[in-house]
Every structure is written in structure tokens, then in C-alpha cells.
Write a protein that holds these residues in place. Sequence first.
Motif, mmCIF file in Angstrom:
data_model
loop_
_atom_site.group_PDB
_atom_site.id
_atom_site.type_symbol
_atom_site.label_atom_id
_atom_site.label_comp_id
_atom_site.label_asym_id
_atom_site.label_seq_id
_atom_site.Cartn_x
_atom_site.Cartn_y
_atom_site.Cartn_z
ATOM 1 N N VAL A 1 3.358 87.009 18.297
ATOM 2 C CA VAL A 1 2.318 87.843 17.686
ATOM 3 C C VAL A 1 2.827 88.611 16.470
ATOM 4 C CG1 VAL A 1 0.846 88.110 19.716
ATOM 5 C CG2 VAL A 1 2.732 89.718 19.349
ATOM 6 N N LEU A 2 4.134 88.847 16.395
ATOM 7 C CA LEU A 2 4.699 89.600 15.258
ATOM 8 C C LEU A 2 5.327 88.706 14.189
ATOM 9 C CD1 LEU A 2 6.527 92.573 17.055
ATOM 10 C CD2 LEU A 2 4.275 92.573 15.986
ATOM 11 N N LYS A 3 5.624 87.467 14.542
ATOM 12 C CA LYS A 3 6.372 86.595 13.624
ATOM 13 C C LYS A 3 5.758 86.480 12.218
ATOM 14 C CE LYS A 3 8.658 83.527 16.941
ATOM 15 N NZ LYS A 3 10.072 83.829 16.773
ATOM 16 N N LYS B 1 -13.592 87.941 10.581
ATOM 17 C CA LYS B 1 -13.785 86.516 10.832
ATOM 18 C C LYS B 1 -15.116 86.276 11.547
ATOM 19 C CE LYS B 1 -9.653 85.967 9.198
ATOM 20 N NZ LYS B 1 -9.518 85.677 7.774
ATOM 21 N N LYS B 2 -15.764 85.178 11.188
ATOM 22 C CA LYS B 2 -17.052 84.848 11.797
ATOM 23 C C LYS B 2 -16.853 84.407 13.250
ATOM 24 C CE LYS B 2 -19.068 83.200 7.457
ATOM 25 N NZ LYS B 2 -19.459 82.000 6.706
ATOM 26 N N THR C 1 -6.912 91.391 15.717
ATOM 27 C CA THR C 1 -6.136 91.502 16.949
ATOM 28 C C THR C 1 -6.747 90.697 18.097
ATOM 29 O OG1 THR C 1 -5.625 93.734 16.221
ATOM 30 C CG2 THR C 1 -4.988 93.156 18.464
ATOM 31 N N GLU C 2 -8.071 90.782 18.251
ATOM 32 C CA GLU C 2 -8.708 90.089 19.382
ATOM 33 C C GLU C 2 -8.542 88.577 19.267
ATOM 34 O OE1 GLU C 2 -13.042 89.757 21.650
ATOM 35 O OE2 GLU C 2 -12.841 91.058 19.895
ATOM 36 N N THR D 1 -2.992 83.265 21.012
ATOM 37 C CA THR D 1 -1.615 83.176 21.512
ATOM 38 C C THR D 1 -1.552 83.141 23.040
ATOM 39 O OG1 THR D 1 -1.418 85.584 21.268
ATOM 40 C CG2 THR D 1 -0.572 84.226 19.467
ATOM 41 N N LYS D 2 -2.608 83.646 23.710
ATOM 42 C CA LYS D 2 -2.600 83.638 25.182
ATOM 43 C C LYS D 2 -3.342 82.431 25.754
ATOM 44 C CE LYS D 2 -2.170 88.616 26.067
ATOM 45 N NZ LYS D 2 -2.115 89.156 24.700
#
Length: 313
Positions: A67-69, A109-110, A274-275, A281-282
Amino acid sequence: MGIQYKDWKSFSVFFSAEYCQRFLKNNYQKRNIDNPEQKSYENGYAFLYYLEHGKIYYEQAENAPLVLKPILLFYGLVHLIKACILTTDPAYPETTAVLAHGVSTRKRKKQNYLFFQDEVKFQKNGLFPFMSEKLFHMKQLEGEKVIMEELLQHIPELDDLFFLLEGKRTFEKLAVDGEQLIIRESVLDHFHMTEDRFKEFLGSKLEKGIEFSGEGLALTLHDKTSFGVSPLKFDLEDGSYAIPLTKNQLFTFPELLIHYLLLYNLSMIARYETEWWSELTKMMPNQDYPFIESFLDITMKKGPFLIYQYLMK
């Protein structure tokens, strides 16, 4: 036939202010810049610190969660790019206008957002148009857009993933015969061209140091070829040269700029979406995830390689 680059160890020579000053002076003299001695002395430490800070960002990215890369890799690449700019423009940064990113993306984002179809837009001012001109003598057009899928298709190390997930090849590897690179005839079908027409088309886009030799589709590669504004790309994973099979506006686009655009957008997503980013990623819902993860692994090594290649050309 390969490019001599190991990893960050290749940059060791630059972690000496004395060497950096000498290196910059040599660059300024080649470009007929006034007062090369004084300007290289003034910029020696800035050049060294850009490289050092870039290296630190990349090292942190290697150990960071996914998530940070993108954020760490983007800022790492920005620092390395600034070092490259200092080799051509001793006055950098002359104005605050060149400090902006130079590209933009839609913040919200849509629904049903797909990374593949997302786009970035080129801006008039900022780092992207500035480095395009300073490093590659390219004029980017304000307002032009490019989508992520097209950018990913011009990363040679992603060719196998495109084949596995979409059943198509994005690059054709070149065979090696002594000092020559051989383009297979099957490439002509992709471009719908005769051999003569293809040689004329590609010859107009090749850099100095790469030229067709004799009969057939054989290229002679001379030392010091930088592969900056050239369709040929170097695949760092298997040490081969390849030509993209997608003939669009990115055909001769420098790969360094492609990495910058992808990392810019991914870093903006990681910061502001973020969402969606967490779900991706999950949950890994679609092919966005394998492409993003693979690209981040590739750019971790390829970004510094492209910078080193530029500096040593």
C-alpha cells in the motif's frame, strides 16, 4: 551483448562529492555551458544528495507494504530524475513552475473504476514536460492524455503477464547474432508492412548508434547507445532487447517517462483513493492487481537502471 549494470552498487562512484563535481563539469563542457568549473562546484552536493535520497526511498520501498510502495517509489524516482536534470541544466530549479508534477489525474474515481482505463493528462508546466525536454528533447503537448493500459503495454518485462492474462504479446524479443540484433519477420505481420517499408519506418525512429546493416532485418548496435527516444527497449529480467508490437503515440516514448507516469498515478491513488486501493490490495478482484504488483516489482529495479543508463550515456 548486455548493458553493464549491477544494482545500486553501480551508483557507488557517485557517492563522492569530488567525483560528482568532475562528472558534472565534464557534462557541462560537452554541452558548452558557461563556467563549467564553478557550476559543477555549486551543484556537486545537490547532485549527490538527489541520488542519495532517491536510493533511500527505493530501499524503504523494498521493505514497505504494497500500500505504501507507489508513494515511496514515485518520490524516489523524482529525486533521481532531478539528478539527471542537473547534468543538463545547472540552473535547475530556476522557477517554482518546474517543481509541480506536470501531469494530473481525476481525483475522484468513478464507480466500477478500472486502473487499466484510468488516464493521466499532460500539463503545460512542471517536472514531466520539463524533463521530457531537458533529458530527451521532446515537447509534450499540454492536454494530451494517455491511459494506463497503453503505458503498461510499453514495459517489456510485462509481456509474459499480458500473454498469460490476455493472450497477446506486447513485445517481440530480438535474437542476437554476434554483434547484431535480428528482428524476426513475424513482426512485419504485426505492423502490416513489407520489409523495405518497415526498415524505412523503424530507421526513421532509431537513435544514433543503432542502424540496419546489410540484408534482412539485422540491426547493428554500437556502444554508448542510450535507448532514450527509441522503440527498442531493454528487458532487464532476461537481458534481451525487444521491440513493442503496439504502434501508438508511445512507440518511441522514453521508458523513464512511462515509469514516471505510472508511478505518479499509482502514488495519487495510494494517497487519495484509500477505499479503492485497500480493496484492490486485499480483495484482488481483477487483473488490475497482478499488473500493478508486477509493475511495482519491476520499477523497483528498472527505475534506477534507466537513470544509470541516462547518466552513463
